[in-house]
Each structure stands twice: as C-alpha cells, then as structure tokens.
Design a protein around this motif. Structure first.
Motif: not given
Length: 278
Positions: A94-104, A118-128
């Motif tokens: 999944l990280k390789a698919i995202v590559g250097d693109k912006d994401y959330f 390794g996904f940036a915590p500021e780019k994650i919303y754990e909704i529950e």
C-alpha cells in the motif's frame, strides 16, 4: 478480467489518494475482531472460558467485573497487536502504491497499524477511535493520553487475568476510571483535530484528480463507504477503486468511474503495486 493498466493509470495521474479502510484490511493482517479462531484462543483462551467471550469485539464492549480485569484484557490486546506489530507485506504494498503522492487515510480500524508502519499520523483519521490513546471514562475532560507504554507495563505485571490494582490507570483530573479511546462507546471523545485535517484535505483536492482507494469495506458500511461513494459522485475528476473479498458494491451513479476488485487484499495489492511501478 481486471484492467490493471487502467487502474494504475488513474493512480499515476492522481493529484492525491484518499484511502478508506475497515475490517477487511485488519483481517488480512491477521487481526479478526469477530472470529473465535486459533489466534483468539491463543491470546484470550482463559478469558473465553471464564467470561464466555467469543471474539475480541466482545471483550472490547464487555462490562468487566473490575478495572483490574478490564485492563488485563486491553493490555494483552494492545501489547500483542500494537506493541509487537511489525509492518506486513500488504501495508508495504500500500505504501508503495501511494508512493510520493499526497494522501489521507480514513479508517474505522483502531489498532494504529497505519501509523505504526510509517503513514504520517497527521494524515490519518481513525473515525471510531484507537487503541493507543485513553481517556477519562466519564469523560470529565477531552484530553487523550498515550496507552502503549502503560499496556506493556500492565501486560508484564498481569497475573491470572488481573493487573495489580496500583497500576490501574486513573483520570488525572477527577481520579475516576479510564477507558481506551476506542472502547469508550457513546462517551468516546471525538478527534476534532483529525476531522478538521480530513476536511482540509478534501478542500485542497476539490475538483482535482483524486483516487479513492477503498480496502476491505462491506457494502452495508455507512460510516466510511457510503460517504466515500457520495464524495466520488460529487467530484467530477474523482475515481473509485474498491477492493473487498466476496462482496463488492458500487453505487449505480459512480460505476462509470469506478473499479471493483473482488479478492484478497494480500493477492490484489501486490498486483496493483506491480502495475503502478511498471
């Protein structure tokens, strides 16, 4: 027949990727909240026999007889699935698919595996909510506190399904009991900051080429899947890629710009990664 080239082209041309994830991803990683399986027996067999628990989710929602027993359950769960977690191949793909693109990332999974791999915590919303923070059970205030170090200490000190009373966490404000953020139910403190960051991401890519990549979300899911499909319907340049095992649903009004992949994430994500890297 899956048109990998067309999907890869959409991802390569995307300005950003919005990942939606639910239980199917966790199950692929070996964490099944609903299963009375070998992993559950190994980790919670004694709790199963003593309390009649049949899955992790029942333990998360249980009305425990004491705080000592409640925290023994949570400490084991967090220590095993978070403290001992190591990034899995599916997350590396999944990280390789995202590559250097912006994401959330928007997810109902609370084990924090996105952040831990390794996904940036500021780019994650754990909704529950999530397992690595805790809150006042009342709650008397809206501050959340880290729980991993505590869970590791409690897991080491646990004996016969109980943790020592002196190690049970108490609210630093009112002195009352604490809950894991994801286990607080109706009293769970909403992560307003993450919600705001998510909205900022959506605003930034409004009208742009956005790929919504949905992983392991069933058709009944109104928390993530339904809003993501509405988003794709309202965004003229958005594309929708949904991957799920045995159940792929795409709303009629977005089918023309969608791809539905029926299968295991650990089989399909490597193929998607290969297509994106070719």
């Amino acid at each position: 027949m899956i048109d990998w080239n067309s999907i890869a082209k959409k991802i390569k041309e995307a300005d950003a990727i919005l990942i939606g994830a639910s239980n199917g991803l966790s199950i692929t990683e070996g964490l099944h909240l609903f299963a009375d399986n070998e992993a559950f027996e190994k980790l919670f067999g004694d709790f199963k026999r003593k309390y009649g628990l049949r899955c992790i989710l029942q333990g998360m929602m249980a009305q425990w007889p004491s705080e000592e027993e409640k925290w023994a359950f949570w400490a084991r769960l967090i220590y095993h699935y978070c403290g001992q977690y190591w990034p899995t191949p599916v997350m590396e793909d999944l990280k390789a698919i995202v590559g250097d693109k912006d994401y959330f990332v928007v997810t109902s999974n609370g084990e924090c595996h996105f952040e831990l791999c390794g996904f940036a915590p500021e780019k994650i919303y754990e909704i529950e909510g999530n397992w690595l923070t805790m809150q006042c059970a009342r709650p008397c205030h809206d501050t959340r506190y880290p729980s991993l170090e505590l869970a590791e200490k409690l897991a080491a000190a646990e004996q016969d399904g109980c943790v020592p009373t002196e190690l049970v966490p108490r609210c630093p404000k009112c002195g009352g009991p604490m809950d894991i953020h994801m286990g607080a139910g109706d009293r769970m403190i909403l992560d307003a900051a993450a919600q705001a960051r998510f909205q900022k991401f959506l605003d930034a890519y409004h009208g742009k080429k956005l790929v919504v990549l949905e992983l392991g979300i069933g058709w009944r899911n109104q928390l993530i899947k339904a809003p993501l499909m509405r988003l794709v319907a309202n965004e003229p340049n958005a594309s929708y890629v949904t991957i799920n095992l045995g159940e792929v649903y795409i709303a009629e009004n977005i089918k023309a710009k969608s791809f539905g992949l029926d299968g295991r994430l650990d089989k399909l994500l490597p193929a998607l990664r290969e297509a994106c890297e070719s």
